[in-house]
Scaffold this active site. Structure first.
Site, PDB file in Angstrom:
ATOM      1  N   TYR A 119      33.273  46.692  31.579  1.00  0.00           N
ATOM      2  CA  TYR A 119      33.158  45.227  31.514  1.00  0.00           C
ATOM      3  C   TYR A 119      32.767  44.795  30.092  1.00  0.00           C
ATOM      4  O   TYR A 119      33.389  43.897  29.505  1.00  0.00           O
ATOM      5  CB  TYR A 119      32.104  44.790  32.529  1.00  0.00           C
ATOM      6  CG  TYR A 119      31.776  43.321  32.537  1.00  0.00           C
ATOM      7  CD1 TYR A 119      32.728  42.370  32.900  1.00  0.00           C
ATOM      8  CD2 TYR A 119      30.489  42.873  32.205  1.00  0.00           C
ATOM      9  CE1 TYR A 119      32.416  41.011  32.914  1.00  0.00           C
ATOM     10  CE2 TYR A 119      30.171  41.526  32.224  1.00  0.00           C
ATOM     11  CZ  TYR A 119      31.136  40.604  32.576  1.00  0.00           C
ATOM     12  OH  TYR A 119      30.817  39.259  32.591  1.00  0.00           O
TER      13      TYR A 119
HETATM   14  N1  LIG Z   1      28.110  34.805  35.483  1.00  0.00           N
HETATM   15  C1  LIG Z   1      27.560  35.228  34.336  1.00  0.00           C
HETATM   16  O1  LIG Z   1      26.341  35.231  34.141  1.00  0.00           O
HETATM   17  C2  LIG Z   1      28.476  35.717  33.237  1.00  0.00           C
HETATM   18  C3  LIG Z   1      27.899  36.350  32.132  1.00  0.00           C
HETATM   19  C4  LIG Z   1      28.726  36.740  31.094  1.00  0.00           C
HETATM   20  C5  LIG Z   1      30.082  36.494  31.167  1.00  0.00           C
HETATM   21  N2  LIG Z   1      30.623  35.903  32.266  1.00  0.00           N
HETATM   22  C6  LIG Z   1      32.054  35.635  32.292  1.00  0.00           C
HETATM   23  O2  LIG Z   1      32.293  34.294  32.646  1.00  0.00           O
HETATM   24  C7  LIG Z   1      33.446  34.203  33.479  1.00  0.00           C
HETATM   25  C8  LIG Z   1      33.099  33.531  34.803  1.00  0.00           C
HETATM   26  O3  LIG Z   1      32.052  34.246  35.413  1.00  0.00           O
HETATM   27  P1  LIG Z   1      31.622  33.965  36.921  1.00  0.00           P
HETATM   28  O4  LIG Z   1      30.334  34.668  37.144  1.00  0.00           O
HETATM   29  O5  LIG Z   1      31.709  32.527  37.251  1.00  0.00           O
HETATM   30  O6  LIG Z   1      32.784  34.761  37.692  1.00  0.00           O
HETATM   31  P2  LIG Z   1      33.047  34.900  39.249  1.00  0.00           P
HETATM   32  O7  LIG Z   1      31.981  34.231  40.049  1.00  0.00           O
HETATM   33  O8  LIG Z   1      33.346  36.323  39.520  1.00  0.00           O
HETATM   34  O9  LIG Z   1      34.393  34.024  39.461  1.00  0.00           O
HETATM   35  C9  LIG Z   1      35.555  34.464  38.871  1.00  0.00           C
HETATM   36  C10 LIG Z   1      36.642  33.433  39.045  1.00  0.00           C
HETATM   37  O10 LIG Z   1      37.838  33.973  38.462  1.00  0.00           O
HETATM   38  C11 LIG Z   1      38.827  34.143  39.482  1.00  0.00           C
HETATM   39  N3  LIG Z   1      39.539  35.387  39.206  1.00  0.00           N
HETATM   40  C12 LIG Z   1      39.085  36.649  39.218  1.00  0.00           C
HETATM   41  N4  LIG Z   1      40.054  37.500  38.894  1.00  0.00           N
HETATM   42  C13 LIG Z   1      41.159  36.748  38.660  1.00  0.00           C
HETATM   43  C14 LIG Z   1      42.487  37.038  38.291  1.00  0.00           C
HETATM   44  N5  LIG Z   1      42.887  38.297  38.080  1.00  0.00           N
HETATM   45  N6  LIG Z   1      43.368  36.010  38.139  1.00  0.00           N
HETATM   46  C15 LIG Z   1      42.974  34.739  38.345  1.00  0.00           C
HETATM   47  N7  LIG Z   1      41.728  34.397  38.712  1.00  0.00           N
HETATM   48  C16 LIG Z   1      40.836  35.402  38.868  1.00  0.00           C
HETATM   49  C17 LIG Z   1      38.082  34.165  40.796  1.00  0.00           C
HETATM   50  O11 LIG Z   1      38.956  33.767  41.835  1.00  0.00           O
HETATM   51  P3  LIG Z   1      39.192  34.745  43.103  1.00  0.00           P
HETATM   52  O12 LIG Z   1      37.960  34.649  43.928  1.00  0.00           O
HETATM   53  O13 LIG Z   1      40.393  34.147  43.772  1.00  0.00           O
HETATM   54  O14 LIG Z   1      39.417  36.134  42.571  1.00  0.00           O
HETATM   55  C18 LIG Z   1      36.979  33.137  40.492  1.00  0.00           C
HETATM   56  O15 LIG Z   1      37.501  31.837  40.594  1.00  0.00           O
HETATM   57  C19 LIG Z   1      33.980  35.634  33.631  1.00  0.00           C
HETATM   58  O16 LIG Z   1      34.975  35.865  32.667  1.00  0.00           O
HETATM   59  C20 LIG Z   1      32.765  36.482  33.352  1.00  0.00           C
HETATM   60  O17 LIG Z   1      33.095  37.752  32.849  1.00  0.00           O
HETATM   61  C21 LIG Z   1      29.846  35.512  33.297  1.00  0.00           C
END
Ligand SMILES: NC(=O)c1ccc[n+]([C@@H]2O[C@H](COP(=O)([O-])OP(=O)(O)OC[C@H]3O[C@@H](n4cnc5c(N)ncnc54)[C@H](OP(=O)(O)O)[C@@H]3O)[C@@H](O)[C@H]2O)c1
Length: 254
Positions: free
Chosen positions: A156
């Site tokens: 990741y």
């Molecule tokens: N949350 C944090 O604290 C954090 C920290 C650092 C970085 N990030 C980054 O910020 C972004 C959002 O994080 P999050 O925590 O909100 O993520 P999340 O809760 O896992 O949600 C991911 C979103 O992306 C969609 N998704 C996943 N795989 C996909 C694919 N192959 N094609 C299209 N849509 C896809 C999911 O839809 P489905 O359910 O339909 O798969 C969902 O809408 C990510 O890139 C993550 O790496 C997050």
């Protein structure tokens, strides 16, 4: 300079978490949205919520790893509104936490196909139209774990560092077309906690904020989205190729 009214913004992965918070905030400020997710049910639920809020949108189930599908989505949005102003390349599929010695090819493929490759396909889909307009804003998503090398998050973290690298190249290649490209490192993890999480997991989550400068998790809509909105606006026109931590200063603990 911070006005987003009638801007057309593509947010990948907007069916929950940070992406959905972004959609609520940007849509609430008058942006017209293209929202995606992988699963039809999540996309339908997000679309219903945006409709309820009166936010003009196009919602489609599109896997960000599918380059042709991303191009087709951008074409559909371009035909509908005649322009695409912003992209938030937010979608990425996740894998369980594991030590490097246990990582296999499938783990690496999922994270790289949906992380740096998905981000690049999304950018390629919108950039021709942004170039023709002479104006565009792209925000990518990375993680502070890429900088700190957090144990258990190897694939990741590596995939997210590749996203930061692409962000800098894109900023260099497209700056003179009026397109800026910046990477946000968010922290907003509460939505990833299952309601029935074990006491150990809940304690580990709480401990993340013990020696944290601001001392709490970020809220997608109120903490992360306003910074992304700035990067999507005209006010950020002299900022490009940058990494911006929106993590309450959490990275200072490293
Ligand atoms: N949350 C944090 O604290 C954090 C920290 C650092 C970085 N990030 C980054 O910020 C972004 C959002 O994080 P999050 O925590 O909100 O993520 P999340 O809760 O896992 O949600 C991911 C979103 O992306 C969609 N998704 C996943 N795989 C996909 C694919 N192959 N094609 C299209 N849509 C896809 C999911 O839809 P489905 O359910 O339909 O798969 C969902 O809408 C990510 O890139 C993550 O790496 C997050």
């Amino acid at each position: 300079m911070h006005d987003l009214r009638d801007r057309v913004v593509v947010i990948t992965g907007a069916t929950r978490g940070i992406g959905l918070g972004l959609a609520r905030h940007l849509g609430g400020r008058g942006a017209r949205l293209v929202v995606t997710g992988r699963r039809e049910a999540g996309v339908a639920a997000a679309a219903a919520e945006l409709a309820e809020l009166g936010i003009e949108h196009l919602a489609r189930a599109v896997d960000v790893a599918d380059r042709e599908a991303m191009v087709a989505l951008a074409a559909e949005a371009g035909e509908r509104w005649g322009r695409i102003d912003g992209l938030v390349a937010n979608a990425q599929s996740f894998r369980p936490v594991m030590p490097l010695t246990e990582v296999d090819a499938a783990d690496m493929d999922v994270l790289f196909d949906t992380g740096p490759k998905g981000t690049l396909w999304s950018m390629q889909a919108v950039v021709p139209r942004m170039r023709a307009q002479g104006w565009g804003r792209i925000v990518t998503m990375g993680t502070s774990m890429g900088l700190t090398g957090a144990p258990g998050y190897g694939p990741y973290a590596a995939s997210n560092e590749a996203i930061r690298s692409l962000t800098r190249t894109a900023a260099n290649e497209w700056g003179r077309d009026g397109i800026t490209v910046n990477c946000v490192l968010p922290a907003s993890a509460a939505h990833r906690m299952e309601p029935d999480s074990s006491p150990e997991r809940a304690a580990a989550f709480a401990a993340m904020y013990d020696n944290h400068p601001i001392g709490r998790d970020g809220d997608p809509e109120r903490d992360i989205a306003p910074v992304v909105a700035f990067l999507l606006s005209d006010g950020s026109r002299y900022v490009t190729g940058q990494t911006i931590g929106v993590d309450g200063g959490g990275i200072l603990r490293a």
